[in-house]
Design a protein around this motif. Structure first.
Motif, PDB file in Angstrom:
ATOM      1  N   ALA A   1       0.828  -1.207   0.000  1.00 62.47           N
ATOM      2  CA  ALA A   1       0.000   0.000   0.000  1.00 62.47           C
ATOM      3  C   ALA A   1       0.861   1.254   0.000  1.00 62.47           C
ATOM      4  O   ALA A   1       0.437   2.304  -0.476  1.00 62.47           O
ATOM      5  CB  ALA A   1      -0.919  -0.004   1.222  1.00 62.47           C
ATOM      6  N   ILE A   2       2.075   1.144   0.552  1.00 65.96           N
ATOM      7  CA  ILE A   2       2.988   2.280   0.675  1.00 65.96           C
ATOM      8  C   ILE A   2       4.325   1.898   0.071  1.00 65.96           C
ATOM      9  O   ILE A   2       4.888   0.858   0.403  1.00 65.96           O
ATOM     10  CB  ILE A   2       3.169   2.689   2.153  1.00 65.96           C
ATOM     11  N   LEU A   3       4.829   2.748  -0.815  1.00 70.74           N
ATOM     12  CA  LEU A   3       6.124   2.528  -1.448  1.00 70.74           C
ATOM     13  C   LEU A   3       7.036   3.687  -1.054  1.00 70.74           C
ATOM     14  O   LEU A   3       6.724   4.851  -1.312  1.00 70.74           O
ATOM     15  CB  LEU A   3       5.966   2.469  -2.966  1.00 70.74           C
ATOM     16  N   LEU A   4       8.156   3.366  -0.383  1.00 68.73           N
ATOM     17  CA  LEU A   4       9.108   4.363   0.083  1.00 68.73           C
ATOM     18  C   LEU A   4      10.410   4.209  -0.694  1.00 68.73           C
ATOM     19  O   LEU A   4      10.903   3.088  -0.858  1.00 68.73           O
ATOM     20  CB  LEU A   4       9.384   4.198   1.579  1.00 68.73           C
ATOM     21  N   ALA A   5      10.973   5.310  -1.170  1.00 67.80           N
ATOM     22  CA  ALA A   5      12.197   5.246  -1.972  1.00 67.80           C
ATOM     23  C   ALA A   5      13.161   6.332  -1.504  1.00 67.80           C
ATOM     24  O   ALA A   5      12.808   7.508  -1.461  1.00 67.80           O
ATOM     25  CB  ALA A   5      11.876   5.424  -3.454  1.00 67.80           C
ATOM     26  N   ASP A   6      14.379   5.914  -1.154  1.00 68.79           N
ATOM     27  CA  ASP A   6      15.401   6.843  -0.659  1.00 68.79           C
ATOM     28  C   ASP A   6      16.463   7.044  -1.740  1.00 68.79           C
ATOM     29  O   ASP A   6      17.280   6.158  -1.983  1.00 68.79           O
ATOM     30  CB  ASP A   6      16.034   6.288   0.615  1.00 68.79           C
ATOM     31  N   GLU A   7      16.433   8.184  -2.413  1.00 64.80           N
ATOM     32  CA  GLU A   7      17.382   8.502  -3.494  1.00 64.80           C
ATOM     33  C   GLU A   7      17.482   7.348  -4.498  1.00 64.80           C
ATOM     34  O   GLU A   7      18.579   6.833  -4.767  1.00 64.80           O
ATOM     35  CB  GLU A   7      18.770   8.815  -2.907  1.00 64.80           C
ATOM     36  N   PRO A   8      16.351   6.928  -5.071  1.00 68.42           N
ATOM     37  CA  PRO A   8      16.377   5.726  -5.918  1.00 68.42           C
ATOM     38  C   PRO A   8      17.197   5.882  -7.190  1.00 68.42           C
ATOM     39  O   PRO A   8      17.578   4.884  -7.799  1.00 68.42           O
ATOM     40  CB  PRO A   8      14.895   5.505  -6.248  1.00 68.42           C
ATOM     41  N   THR A   9      17.472   7.127  -7.611  1.00 68.92           N
ATOM     42  CA  THR A   9      18.277   7.333  -8.828  1.00 68.92           C
ATOM     43  C   THR A   9      19.657   7.875  -8.505  1.00 68.92           C
ATOM     44  O   THR A   9      20.413   8.224  -9.411  1.00 68.92           O
ATOM     45  CB  THR A   9      17.558   8.309  -9.781  1.00 68.92           C
ATOM     46  N   GLY A  10      20.025   7.930  -7.225  1.00 71.31           N
ATOM     47  CA  GLY A  10      21.260   8.596  -6.814  1.00 71.31           C
ATOM     48  C   GLY A  10      22.528   7.965  -7.337  1.00 71.31           C
ATOM     49  O   GLY A  10      23.521   8.649  -7.561  1.00 71.31           O
ATOM     50  N   ASN A  11      22.530   6.640  -7.536  1.00 74.99           N
ATOM     51  CA  ASN A  11      23.735   5.945  -7.993  1.00 74.99           C
ATOM     52  C   ASN A  11      23.719   5.633  -9.486  1.00 74.99           C
ATOM     53  O   ASN A  11      24.550   4.861  -9.963  1.00 74.99           O
ATOM     54  CB  ASN A  11      23.908   4.619  -7.228  1.00 74.99           C
ATOM     55  N   LEU A  12      22.786   6.233 -10.223  1.00 72.05           N
ATOM     56  CA  LEU A  12      22.598   5.874 -11.621  1.00 72.05           C
ATOM     57  C   LEU A  12      22.883   7.046 -12.539  1.00 72.05           C
ATOM     58  O   LEU A  12      22.722   8.215 -12.164  1.00 72.05           O
ATOM     59  CB  LEU A  12      21.159   5.391 -11.840  1.00 72.05           C
ATOM     60  N   ASP A  13      23.284   6.731 -13.778  1.00 75.42           N
ATOM     61  CA  ASP A  13      23.492   7.788 -14.758  1.00 75.42           C
ATOM     62  C   ASP A  13      22.144   8.284 -15.286  1.00 75.42           C
ATOM     63  O   ASP A  13      21.086   7.764 -14.940  1.00 75.42           O
ATOM     64  CB  ASP A  13      24.390   7.302 -15.904  1.00 75.42           C
ATOM     65  N   GLY A  14      22.185   9.301 -16.144  1.00 66.68           N
ATOM     66  CA  GLY A  14      20.967   9.952 -16.613  1.00 66.68           C
ATOM     67  C   GLY A  14      19.934   9.019 -17.216  1.00 66.68           C
ATOM     68  O   GLY A  14      18.786   8.967 -16.753  1.00 66.68           O
ATOM     69  N   PRO A  15      20.301   8.240 -18.249  1.00 62.88           N
ATOM     70  CA  PRO A  15      19.301   7.360 -18.863  1.00 62.88           C
ATOM     71  C   PRO A  15      18.745   6.316 -17.908  1.00 62.88           C
ATOM     72  O   PRO A  15      17.537   6.056 -17.884  1.00 62.88           O
ATOM     73  CB  PRO A  15      20.091   6.711 -20.014  1.00 62.88           C
ATOM     74  N   ASN A  16      19.620   5.692 -17.093  1.00 64.38           N
ATOM     75  CA  ASN A  16      19.135   4.710 -16.130  1.00 64.38           C
ATOM     76  C   ASN A  16      18.267   5.360 -15.063  1.00 64.38           C
ATOM     77  O   ASN A  16      17.258   4.800 -14.631  1.00 64.38           O
ATOM     78  CB  ASN A  16      20.307   3.983 -15.467  1.00 64.38           C
ATOM     79  N   GLY A  17      18.663   6.557 -14.624  1.00 65.48           N
ATOM     80  CA  GLY A  17      17.864   7.276 -13.639  1.00 65.48           C
ATOM     81  C   GLY A  17      16.481   7.592 -14.169  1.00 65.48           C
ATOM     82  O   GLY A  17      15.477   7.456 -13.460  1.00 65.48           O
ATOM     83  N   GLN A  18      16.405   8.018 -15.428  1.00 68.25           N
ATOM     84  CA  GLN A  18      15.111   8.322 -16.048  1.00 68.25           C
ATOM     85  C   GLN A  18      14.249   7.067 -16.128  1.00 68.25           C
ATOM     86  O   GLN A  18      13.038   7.103 -15.861  1.00 68.25           O
ATOM     87  CB  GLN A  18      15.326   8.899 -17.445  1.00 68.25           C
ATOM     88  N   ALA A  19      14.868   5.943 -16.483  1.00 67.13           N
ATOM     89  CA  ALA A  19      14.120   4.689 -16.578  1.00 67.13           C
ATOM     90  C   ALA A  19      13.553   4.281 -15.218  1.00 67.13           C
ATOM     91  O   ALA A  19      12.396   3.837 -15.123  1.00 67.13           O
ATOM     92  CB  ALA A  19      15.010   3.589 -17.141  1.00 67.13           C
ATOM     93  N   ILE A  20      14.367   4.433 -14.160  1.00 66.37           N
ATOM     94  CA  ILE A  20      13.897   4.082 -12.820  1.00 66.37           C
ATOM     95  C   ILE A  20      12.771   5.016 -12.382  1.00 66.37           C
ATOM     96  O   ILE A  20      11.783   4.583 -11.771  1.00 66.37           O
ATOM     97  CB  ILE A  20      15.069   4.113 -11.815  1.00 66.37           C
ATOM     98  N   MET A  21      12.882   6.305 -12.710  1.00 69.45           N
ATOM     99  CA  MET A  21      11.805   7.247 -12.397  1.00 69.45           C
ATOM    100  C   MET A  21      10.503   6.792 -13.043  1.00 69.45           C
ATOM    101  O   MET A  21       9.445   6.760 -12.397  1.00 69.45           O
ATOM    102  CB  MET A  21      12.170   8.646 -12.906  1.00 69.45           C
TER     103      MET A  21
END
Length: 235
Positions: free
Chosen positions: A163-183
């Motif tokens: 019911a609740i999804l918590l994410a702590d800097e989920p794109t912090g260790n990723l480059d731009g394209p991977n970060g966008q995909a995770i977003m």
């Protein structure tokens, strides 16, 4: 607001440091509605991750109250908190926290097995396929890129249908394209499963996708901004 999913009342967190007690959070009052996405932003040391940890029962408030799904997290012991999280929350960390001796499939399925799910591996396969790892589910974390490891972590968090999804800097260790995909995947999980999403981020574009953005400074809420509701924006 009827029955908020998350409700904090004057929540405080004080930790013992080398020089004495340190006030991390200084009286946070906040409610989050079902299905909302909330971004927690602010400078380093402002208390963002600590606030997320309070919401997930991973840190215990030293003052005030923290309620999730109408349950008082501050009154639970560690075993009760673990059971509550297992049944109701998915948590995604910046550093993935995968078990290196397990395949991607086993990393996702094992928490489901521990929760007594008879369809643990079937559901794990479905979630890994949904995040684009259908062909990589039998690989170990060391055989996966950083972006792929974060996708495994997302699948693991989403598999119990929390019911609740918590994410702590989920794109912090990723480059731009991977970060966008995770977003895109994070918000896709929110939309697909109807979860309430709370995330900590330094990325302005990720925060801008949230329904609400809460700005913290020095352990307190400084400001809050709200986006145009999705229903209105679509008109």
């Amino acid at each position: 607001m009827p029955d908020p999913v998350l409700s904090l009342r004057d929540a405080r967190l004080t930790l013992q440091g080398n020089a004495g007690p340190v006030d991390i959070l200084k009286g946070i009052s906040l409610e989050v509605e079902r299905g909302q996405s909330v971004g927690l932003v602010g400078p380093s040391g402002s208390g963002k991750s600590s606030l997320l940890m309070l919401m997930g029962g991973l840190e215990r408030a030293t003052g005030g109250s923290v309620r999730a799904l109408d349950q008082d997290l501050t009154a639970m012991n560690e075993d009760q908190l673990a059971r509550f999280r297992r049944g109701n929350m998915g948590v995604v960390f910046q550093s993935f926290h995968l078990i290196p001796t397990m395949t991607a499939l086993e990393n996702v399925a094992t928490p489901l097995e521990l929760a007594g799910r008879k369809d643990a591996f079937e559901r794990a396969e479905a979630e890994l396929t949904a995040v684009g790892l259908g062909a990589r589910m039998h690989h170990y974390p060391a055989q996966l890129s950083g972006g792929e490891q974060q996708r495994v972590a997302l699948a693991r968090a989403a598999a119990p249908r929390p019911a609740i999804l918590l994410a702590d800097e989920p794109t912090g260790n990723l480059d731009g394209p991977n970060g966008q995909a995770i977003m895109d995947m994070l918000f896709g999980l929110r939309d697909r499963h109807g979860a309430t999403l709370v995330l900590v981020t330094h990325a302005p574009d990720l925060a801008a996708r949230c329904d609400r953005v809460i700005h913290l400074r020095d352990g307190m809420i400084e400001t809050e901004t709200r986006s145009t509701p999705r229903a209105e924006a679509a008109q």
